[in-house]
Scaffold this motif. Structure first.
Motif, PDB file in Angstrom:
ATOM      1  N   ASP A 110      14.722  -5.934  23.716  1.00  0.00           N
ATOM      2  CA  ASP A 110      14.410  -4.284  23.246  1.00  0.00           C
ATOM      3  C   ASP A 110      12.924  -4.203  22.821  1.00  0.00           C
ATOM      4  O   ASP A 110      12.082  -3.586  23.265  1.00  0.00           O
ATOM      5  CB  ASP A 110      15.378  -3.405  22.433  1.00  0.00           C
ATOM      6  CG  ASP A 110      16.548  -3.055  23.316  1.00  0.00           C
ATOM      7  OD1 ASP A 110      16.589  -2.858  24.509  1.00  0.00           O
ATOM      8  OD2 ASP A 110      17.677  -2.502  22.333  1.00  0.00           O
ATOM      9  N   ALA A 111      12.747  -5.323  21.917  1.00  0.00           N
ATOM     10  CA  ALA A 111      11.397  -5.514  21.233  1.00  0.00           C
ATOM     11  C   ALA A 111      10.631  -6.004  22.206  1.00  0.00           C
ATOM     12  O   ALA A 111       9.212  -5.476  22.130  1.00  0.00           O
ATOM     13  CB  ALA A 111      11.664  -6.290  20.211  1.00  0.00           C
ATOM     14  N   VAL A 112      10.617  -6.855  23.131  1.00  0.00           N
ATOM     15  CA  VAL A 112       9.291  -7.552  23.487  1.00  0.00           C
ATOM     16  C   VAL A 112       9.678  -8.052  25.023  1.00  0.00           C
ATOM     17  O   VAL A 112       8.773  -8.641  25.652  1.00  0.00           O
ATOM     18  CB  VAL A 112       9.198  -9.068  22.773  1.00  0.00           C
ATOM     19  CG1 VAL A 112       8.671  -8.671  21.337  1.00  0.00           C
ATOM     20  CG2 VAL A 112      10.450  -9.928  22.702  1.00  0.00           C
ATOM     21  N   LEU A 113      10.796  -7.924  25.687  1.00  0.00           N
ATOM     22  CA  LEU A 113      11.089  -8.241  27.354  1.00  0.00           C
ATOM     23  C   LEU A 113       9.941  -7.876  28.116  1.00  0.00           C
ATOM     24  O   LEU A 113       9.255  -8.509  28.818  1.00  0.00           O
ATOM     25  CB  LEU A 113      12.434  -7.983  27.732  1.00  0.00           C
ATOM     26  CG  LEU A 113      12.533  -8.108  29.103  1.00  0.00           C
ATOM     27  CD1 LEU A 113      12.584  -9.658  29.423  1.00  0.00           C
ATOM     28  CD2 LEU A 113      13.947  -7.576  29.447  1.00  0.00           C
ATOM     29  N   VAL A 114       9.725  -6.535  28.132  1.00  0.00           N
ATOM     30  CA  VAL A 114       8.793  -5.922  29.138  1.00  0.00           C
ATOM     31  C   VAL A 114       7.293  -6.167  28.610  1.00  0.00           C
ATOM     32  O   VAL A 114       6.371  -6.798  29.572  1.00  0.00           O
ATOM     33  CB  VAL A 114       9.068  -4.318  29.265  1.00  0.00           C
ATOM     34  CG1 VAL A 114       7.936  -3.763  30.145  1.00  0.00           C
ATOM     35  CG2 VAL A 114      10.338  -4.021  30.004  1.00  0.00           C
ATOM     36  N   ASP A 115       7.076  -6.052  27.441  1.00  0.00           N
ATOM     37  CA  ASP A 115       5.558  -6.214  27.150  1.00  0.00           C
ATOM     38  C   ASP A 115       5.005  -7.458  26.571  1.00  0.00           C
ATOM     39  O   ASP A 115       4.045  -7.948  26.650  1.00  0.00           O
ATOM     40  CB  ASP A 115       5.235  -5.178  26.134  1.00  0.00           C
ATOM     41  CG  ASP A 115       5.364  -3.653  26.787  1.00  0.00           C
ATOM     42  OD1 ASP A 115       4.963  -3.723  27.736  1.00  0.00           O
ATOM     43  OD2 ASP A 115       5.592  -2.921  25.835  1.00  0.00           O
ATOM     44  N   GLY A 116       6.184  -8.279  26.374  1.00  0.00           N
ATOM     45  CA  GLY A 116       5.865  -9.502  25.741  1.00  0.00           C
ATOM     46  C   GLY A 116       6.364 -10.861  26.450  1.00  0.00           C
ATOM     47  O   GLY A 116       5.664 -12.084  26.478  1.00  0.00           O
ATOM     48  N   ALA A 175      19.269  -6.638  29.831  1.00  0.00           N
ATOM     49  CA  ALA A 175      17.678  -7.228  30.472  1.00  0.00           C
ATOM     50  C   ALA A 175      17.598  -6.654  31.819  1.00  0.00           C
ATOM     51  O   ALA A 175      16.571  -6.237  32.111  1.00  0.00           O
ATOM     52  CB  ALA A 175      17.812  -8.717  30.258  1.00  0.00           C
ATOM     53  N   ILE A 176      18.522  -6.804  32.770  1.00  0.00           N
ATOM     54  CA  ILE A 176      18.214  -6.304  34.048  1.00  0.00           C
ATOM     55  C   ILE A 176      17.907  -4.735  33.859  1.00  0.00           C
ATOM     56  O   ILE A 176      17.046  -4.227  34.887  1.00  0.00           O
ATOM     57  CB  ILE A 176      19.329  -6.391  35.037  1.00  0.00           C
ATOM     58  CG1 ILE A 176      19.464  -8.007  35.400  1.00  0.00           C
ATOM     59  CG2 ILE A 176      19.605  -5.551  36.116  1.00  0.00           C
ATOM     60  CD1 ILE A 176      18.561  -8.144  36.533  1.00  0.00           C
ATOM     61  N   ASN A 177      18.812  -4.114  33.372  1.00  0.00           N
ATOM     62  CA  ASN A 177      18.607  -2.489  33.194  1.00  0.00           C
ATOM     63  C   ASN A 177      17.007  -2.373  32.485  1.00  0.00           C
ATOM     64  O   ASN A 177      16.506  -1.272  32.981  1.00  0.00           O
ATOM     65  CB  ASN A 177      19.652  -1.849  32.281  1.00  0.00           C
ATOM     66  CG  ASN A 177      20.991  -1.985  33.408  1.00  0.00           C
ATOM     67  OD1 ASN A 177      20.935  -1.888  34.530  1.00  0.00           O
ATOM     68  ND2 ASN A 177      22.152  -2.084  32.604  1.00  0.00           N
ATOM     69  N   LEU A 178      16.812  -3.009  31.541  1.00  0.00           N
ATOM     70  CA  LEU A 178      15.257  -2.792  31.007  1.00  0.00           C
ATOM     71  C   LEU A 178      14.538  -2.699  32.175  1.00  0.00           C
ATOM     72  O   LEU A 178      13.343  -2.040  32.121  1.00  0.00           O
ATOM     73  CB  LEU A 178      15.211  -3.415  29.768  1.00  0.00           C
ATOM     74  CG  LEU A 178      15.895  -3.382  28.490  1.00  0.00           C
ATOM     75  CD1 LEU A 178      15.923  -4.419  27.370  1.00  0.00           C
ATOM     76  CD2 LEU A 178      15.537  -1.985  28.110  1.00  0.00           C
ATOM     77  N   VAL A 230       7.061 -22.329  26.612  1.00  0.00           N
ATOM     78  CA  VAL A 230       6.231 -21.210  25.801  1.00  0.00           C
ATOM     79  C   VAL A 230       6.963 -20.732  24.711  1.00  0.00           C
ATOM     80  O   VAL A 230       8.235 -20.720  24.934  1.00  0.00           O
ATOM     81  CB  VAL A 230       5.510 -20.034  26.763  1.00  0.00           C
ATOM     82  CG1 VAL A 230       4.714 -19.184  25.993  1.00  0.00           C
ATOM     83  CG2 VAL A 230       4.977 -20.638  27.973  1.00  0.00           C
ATOM     84  N   ASP A 231       6.353 -20.564  23.484  1.00  0.00           N
ATOM     85  CA  ASP A 231       7.065 -19.939  22.280  1.00  0.00           C
ATOM     86  C   ASP A 231       6.779 -18.618  22.609  1.00  0.00           C
ATOM     87  O   ASP A 231       5.712 -17.973  22.788  1.00  0.00           O
ATOM     88  CB  ASP A 231       6.482 -20.501  21.062  1.00  0.00           C
ATOM     89  CG  ASP A 231       7.035 -21.975  20.967  1.00  0.00           C
ATOM     90  OD1 ASP A 231       8.116 -22.153  21.522  1.00  0.00           O
ATOM     91  OD2 ASP A 231       6.431 -22.600  20.124  1.00  0.00           O
ATOM     92  N   VAL A 232       7.684 -17.545  22.011  1.00  0.00           N
ATOM     93  CA  VAL A 232       7.743 -16.103  21.549  1.00  0.00           C
ATOM     94  C   VAL A 232       7.875 -16.048  20.419  1.00  0.00           C
ATOM     95  O   VAL A 232       8.989 -16.160  19.896  1.00  0.00           O
ATOM     96  CB  VAL A 232       8.536 -15.322  22.543  1.00  0.00           C
ATOM     97  CG1 VAL A 232       8.537 -13.830  22.050  1.00  0.00           C
ATOM     98  CG2 VAL A 232       8.327 -15.745  24.242  1.00  0.00           C
ATOM     99  N   PRO A 233       6.950 -15.667  19.470  1.00  0.00           N
ATOM    100  CA  PRO A 233       7.199 -15.275  18.135  1.00  0.00           C
ATOM    101  C   PRO A 233       8.258 -14.645  17.529  1.00  0.00           C
ATOM    102  O   PRO A 233       8.772 -14.694  16.470  1.00  0.00           O
ATOM    103  CB  PRO A 233       5.751 -14.774  17.626  1.00  0.00           C
ATOM    104  CG  PRO A 233       4.767 -15.296  18.654  1.00  0.00           C
ATOM    105  CD  PRO A 233       5.314 -15.294  20.047  1.00  0.00           C
ATOM    106  N   ALA A 234       8.619 -13.618  18.428  1.00  0.00           N
ATOM    107  CA  ALA A 234       9.562 -12.714  18.076  1.00  0.00           C
ATOM    108  C   ALA A 234      11.039 -13.413  18.465  1.00  0.00           C
ATOM    109  O   ALA A 234      11.960 -12.760  17.722  1.00  0.00           O
ATOM    110  CB  ALA A 234       9.535 -11.457  18.987  1.00  0.00           C
TER     111      ALA A 234
END
Length: 314
Positions: free
Chosen positions: A112-118, A146-149, A299-303
């Motif tokens: 919810d926080a970062v899938l689409v934009d991060g 995740a798929i639905n987002l 790759v790392d994702v900070p969130a």
């Protein structure tokens, strides 16, 4: 407690609608652990804001308390694990009745926080391709959030989710219907048997590959399912394949506990390889290479400090 000033056990119980005697005992334990602060002169308990920042749902992906939901759940299979320690074998996925819901809640906080934009932009040009319209498969989709987002954010693309949990697939379909999505499809299948060569432009696997009975076979099927210009985005536990390296990992012992009581045991219960949670980035990278991915970036994702993100191309 995150919204209360220093309060007595009765005030806290009243605010939460709970029994004071049980709340008082619970607060004693939290005080002994240093999670809440006790003032003996005023007989009050305080939950510091700095603690609330990592121990409440308001913390989002940083909520460590959310992970602790697994501990009582895994305690329910302790006797079965002890049997396996003596005789070998493994456990059945159905022996974890709350696992699907707990896993869905945990992954949703990150997605919810970062899938689409991060997360999706980790693959150069991927958001533009999704906007134009491509075919996407999510392997081990669980409850399909995740798929639905992604389907909601990119209506021109077509999304498929596979998972062997009938409960997860039912939840995925229900959410897609609630959101009015028409570009999703969910199927209850064993992803080790998927044979769809060249069908997809993007394949994703969010914290799912290490749970597979035969991960090498799954990765080979994913490689086959991709078109030649396709990409595989794999999210999996950030740990080492070497035991000595995990001693410095703050949550290392937690990962081994989860592995022994669920991931490894369920895989072995399916006559699988039993890699477990802590299969490690080194082994993951090597297995991706064996499956035919010649270009792999980690790759790392900070969130999401608990996971490593693999961008793999044929």
């Amino acid at each position: 407690m995150a919204t209360l000033p220093p309060s007595t056990s009765q005030q806290i119980a009243d605010a939460a609608g709970l029994d004071e005697r049980y709340v008082r005992e619970w607060l004693g334990g939290l005080s002994a652990a240093g999670i809440v602060r006790y003032d003996p002169a005023r007989v009050t308990f305080e939950f510091p804001r700095s603690h609330a920042a990592v121990l409440t749902r308001a913390a989002g992906p940083d909520n460590l308390a959310q992970l602790m939901q697994y501990i009582p759940m895994l305690g329910g299979v302790e006797d079965r694990v002890l049997e396996s320690l003596q005789h070998g074998g493994g456990l059945d996925y159905a022996e974890y009745p709350r696992f699907q819901a707990t896993m869905a809640e945990e992954s949703a906080t990150v997605n919810d926080a970062v899938l689409v934009d991060g997360i999706l932009p980790l693959v150069p040009g991927l958001p533009d391709r999704l906007t134009a319209g491509i075919d996407v498969l999510d392997v081990g989709c669980g409850s399909g959030h995740a798929i639905n987002l992604m389907a909601k954010a990119f209506p021109a693309s077509r999304f498929v989710g596979y998972d062997f949990s009938a409960e997860g697939i039912a939840n995925a379909r229900a959410e897609a219907a609630e959101w009015g999505l028409t570009n999703t499809r969910f199927e209850a299948v064993d992803v080790a048997g998927v044979d769809e060569p060249g069908h997809f432009d993007l394949v994703t696997a969010f914290d799912a590959v290490h749970d597979q009975a035969h991960p090498a076979r799954v990765l080979a099927n994913i490689r086959s399912a991709l078109r030649e210009d396709g990409v595989f985005l794999m999210v999996d536990i950030k740990a080492s394949s070497n035991v000595e390296d995990n001693a410095a990992l703050p949550w290392g012992s937690y990962l081994y506990a989860i592995s022994m009581f669920h991931c490894m045991s369920v895989s072995l219960g399916l006559d699988g390889d039993g890699l477990g949670t802590v299969w490690g980035t080194q082994l993951a990278e090597r297995m991706l290479g064996d499956a035919g991915f010649t270009d792999v970036a980690i790759v790392d994702v900070p969130a999401d400090p608990f996971n490593a993100y693999f961008v793999a191309r044929p």
